[in-house]
Design a protein around this motif. Structure first.
Motif, PDB file in Angstrom:
ATOM      1  N   ARG A  77       0.802  -1.223   0.000  1.00  0.00           N
ATOM      2  CA  ARG A  77       0.000   0.000   0.000  1.00  0.00           C
ATOM      3  C   ARG A  77       0.839   1.280   0.000  1.00  0.00           C
ATOM      4  O   ARG A  77       0.431   2.277  -0.557  1.00  0.00           O
ATOM      5  CB  ARG A  77      -0.926   0.039   1.205  1.00  0.00           C
ATOM      6  CG  ARG A  77      -1.956  -1.018   1.177  1.00  0.00           C
ATOM      7  CD  ARG A  77      -3.066  -0.607   0.262  1.00  0.00           C
ATOM      8  NE  ARG A  77      -4.102  -1.621   0.336  1.00  0.00           N
ATOM      9  CZ  ARG A  77      -5.037  -1.744  -0.540  1.00  0.00           C
ATOM     10  NH1 ARG A  77      -5.093  -0.945  -1.558  1.00  0.00           N
ATOM     11  NH2 ARG A  77      -5.940  -2.669  -0.423  1.00  0.00           N
ATOM     12  N   PHE A  78       1.968   1.223   0.693  1.00  0.00           N
ATOM     13  CA  PHE A  78       2.751   2.451   0.807  1.00  0.00           C
ATOM     14  C   PHE A  78       4.193   2.145   1.123  1.00  0.00           C
ATOM     15  O   PHE A  78       4.518   1.077   1.606  1.00  0.00           O
ATOM     16  CB  PHE A  78       2.169   3.376   1.879  1.00  0.00           C
ATOM     17  CG  PHE A  78       2.111   2.755   3.243  1.00  0.00           C
ATOM     18  CD1 PHE A  78       3.153   2.885   4.142  1.00  0.00           C
ATOM     19  CD2 PHE A  78       0.991   2.041   3.634  1.00  0.00           C
ATOM     20  CE1 PHE A  78       3.097   2.310   5.389  1.00  0.00           C
ATOM     21  CE2 PHE A  78       0.932   1.458   4.894  1.00  0.00           C
ATOM     22  CZ  PHE A  78       1.990   1.600   5.776  1.00  0.00           C
ATOM     23  N   GLU A  79       5.037   3.074   0.853  1.00  0.00           N
ATOM     24  CA  GLU A  79       6.453   2.964   1.175  1.00  0.00           C
ATOM     25  C   GLU A  79       6.648   3.472   2.596  1.00  0.00           C
ATOM     26  O   GLU A  79       5.868   4.307   3.069  1.00  0.00           O
ATOM     27  CB  GLU A  79       7.265   3.802   0.188  1.00  0.00           C
ATOM     28  CG  GLU A  79       7.000   3.417  -1.246  1.00  0.00           C
ATOM     29  CD  GLU A  79       8.252   3.081  -1.999  1.00  0.00           C
ATOM     30  OE1 GLU A  79       9.346   3.325  -1.481  1.00  0.00           O
ATOM     31  OE2 GLU A  79       8.125   2.566  -3.110  1.00  0.00           O
ATOM     32  N   PRO A  80       7.682   3.003   3.290  1.00  0.00           N
ATOM     33  CA  PRO A  80       7.924   3.484   4.658  1.00  0.00           C
ATOM     34  C   PRO A  80       7.978   5.011   4.699  1.00  0.00           C
ATOM     35  O   PRO A  80       8.570   5.651   3.848  1.00  0.00           O
ATOM     36  CB  PRO A  80       9.286   2.877   5.011  1.00  0.00           C
ATOM     37  CG  PRO A  80       9.407   1.683   4.129  1.00  0.00           C
ATOM     38  CD  PRO A  80       8.663   2.025   2.863  1.00  0.00           C
ATOM     39  N   LEU A  86      -1.579   8.319   2.766  1.00  0.00           N
ATOM     40  CA  LEU A  86      -2.751   7.462   2.614  1.00  0.00           C
ATOM     41  C   LEU A  86      -4.024   8.282   2.761  1.00  0.00           C
ATOM     42  O   LEU A  86      -4.129   9.122   3.661  1.00  0.00           O
ATOM     43  CB  LEU A  86      -2.765   6.380   3.699  1.00  0.00           C
ATOM     44  CG  LEU A  86      -1.917   5.150   3.520  1.00  0.00           C
ATOM     45  CD1 LEU A  86      -2.002   4.267   4.753  1.00  0.00           C
ATOM     46  CD2 LEU A  86      -2.325   4.367   2.298  1.00  0.00           C
ATOM     47  N   SER A  87      -4.976   8.013   1.897  1.00  0.00           N
ATOM     48  CA  SER A  87      -6.279   8.655   2.077  1.00  0.00           C
ATOM     49  C   SER A  87      -6.988   7.932   3.227  1.00  0.00           C
ATOM     50  O   SER A  87      -6.634   6.805   3.585  1.00  0.00           O
ATOM     51  CB  SER A  87      -7.106   8.551   0.798  1.00  0.00           C
ATOM     52  OG  SER A  87      -7.504   7.207   0.589  1.00  0.00           O
ATOM     53  N   GLU A  88      -7.984   8.558   3.760  1.00  0.00           N
ATOM     54  CA  GLU A  88      -8.748   7.945   4.856  1.00  0.00           C
ATOM     55  C   GLU A  88      -9.424   6.661   4.366  1.00  0.00           C
ATOM     56  O   GLU A  88      -9.489   5.670   5.090  1.00  0.00           O
ATOM     57  CB  GLU A  88      -9.773   8.944   5.388  1.00  0.00           C
ATOM     58  CG  GLU A  88     -10.274   8.648   6.768  1.00  0.00           C
ATOM     59  CD  GLU A  88      -9.199   8.499   7.845  1.00  0.00           C
ATOM     60  OE1 GLU A  88      -9.387   7.655   8.733  1.00  0.00           O
ATOM     61  OE2 GLU A  88      -8.176   9.215   7.795  1.00  0.00           O
ATOM     62  N   SER A  92      -8.732   2.961   5.826  1.00  0.00           N
ATOM     63  CA  SER A  92      -9.848   2.146   6.303  1.00  0.00           C
ATOM     64  C   SER A  92      -9.833   0.771   5.645  1.00  0.00           C
ATOM     65  O   SER A  92     -10.037  -0.254   6.305  1.00  0.00           O
ATOM     66  CB  SER A  92     -11.164   2.869   6.008  1.00  0.00           C
ATOM     67  OG  SER A  92     -12.243   2.113   6.470  1.00  0.00           O
ATOM     68  N   THR A  93      -9.574   0.740   4.351  1.00  0.00           N
ATOM     69  CA  THR A  93      -9.481  -0.528   3.623  1.00  0.00           C
ATOM     70  C   THR A  93      -8.343  -1.381   4.183  1.00  0.00           C
ATOM     71  O   THR A  93      -8.492  -2.591   4.380  1.00  0.00           O
ATOM     72  CB  THR A  93      -9.257  -0.272   2.116  1.00  0.00           C
ATOM     73  OG1 THR A  93     -10.350   0.485   1.618  1.00  0.00           O
ATOM     74  CG2 THR A  93      -9.131  -1.567   1.343  1.00  0.00           C
TER      75      THR A  93
END
Length: 149
Positions: A77-80, A86-88, A92-93
């Motif tokens: 989902r994301f890099e450190p 991140l969107s809300e 949440s997902t």
């Protein structure tokens, strides 16, 4: 010109293969030590051990797979350091996925305990949990000591 590019790539491949081989060997060594420790702590009879280890190994493999799935979901989902991006909705997902993995781990542990009840006593199942925690604590302590020394 091409050899200047090829040699570093070959070197990196060889180093990564030797590193991963070293990691696999260490992982197998730790697993063997864990098996010996648990066997000793539970004082399994030959009959109990023959039934216990296939159940334990299947549980351990599935648990490891689920934990890695959880980490992949997070890391994909994301890099450190990019949590703030991140969107809300995405957060949440991600939480929902993490909860799902946690629920799967809990259900797996319940099934594991139920399966073990037909093989070893309740007292030995409790000893197993303690043995796993003691082994992990000792392993972490040894790793910290090696890093310091």
């Amino acid at each position: 010109m091409k050899t200047k590019i090829i040699y570093p790539i070959v070197f990196l491949l060889i180093s990564s293969l030797s590193f991963s081989q070293g990691f696999k060997e260490k992982k197998e060594k730790v697993k063997a030590l864990k098996v010996a420790y648990i066997t000793e702590q539970l004082d399994l009879t030959t009959e109990e051990a023959q039934k216990f280890w296939p159940i334990y190994n299947a549980f351990d493999d599935k648990q490891s797979e689920l934990r890695h799935e959880k980490m992949r979901a997070i890391l994909d989902r994301f890099e450190p350091g990019n949590v703030e991006k991140l969107s809300e909705k995405d957060a949440s997902t991600l939480l929902t996925q993490m909860e799902s993995v946690e629920e799967s781990l809990f259900a797996l542990r319940k099934k594991f305990i139920k399966d073990l009840q037909g093989v070893i006593s309740a007292k030995k199942i409790i000893k197993l949990k303690k043995a796993e925690e003691d082994f992990n604590r000792t392993l972490l302590r040894q790793i910290k000591e090696r890093r310091k020394g």
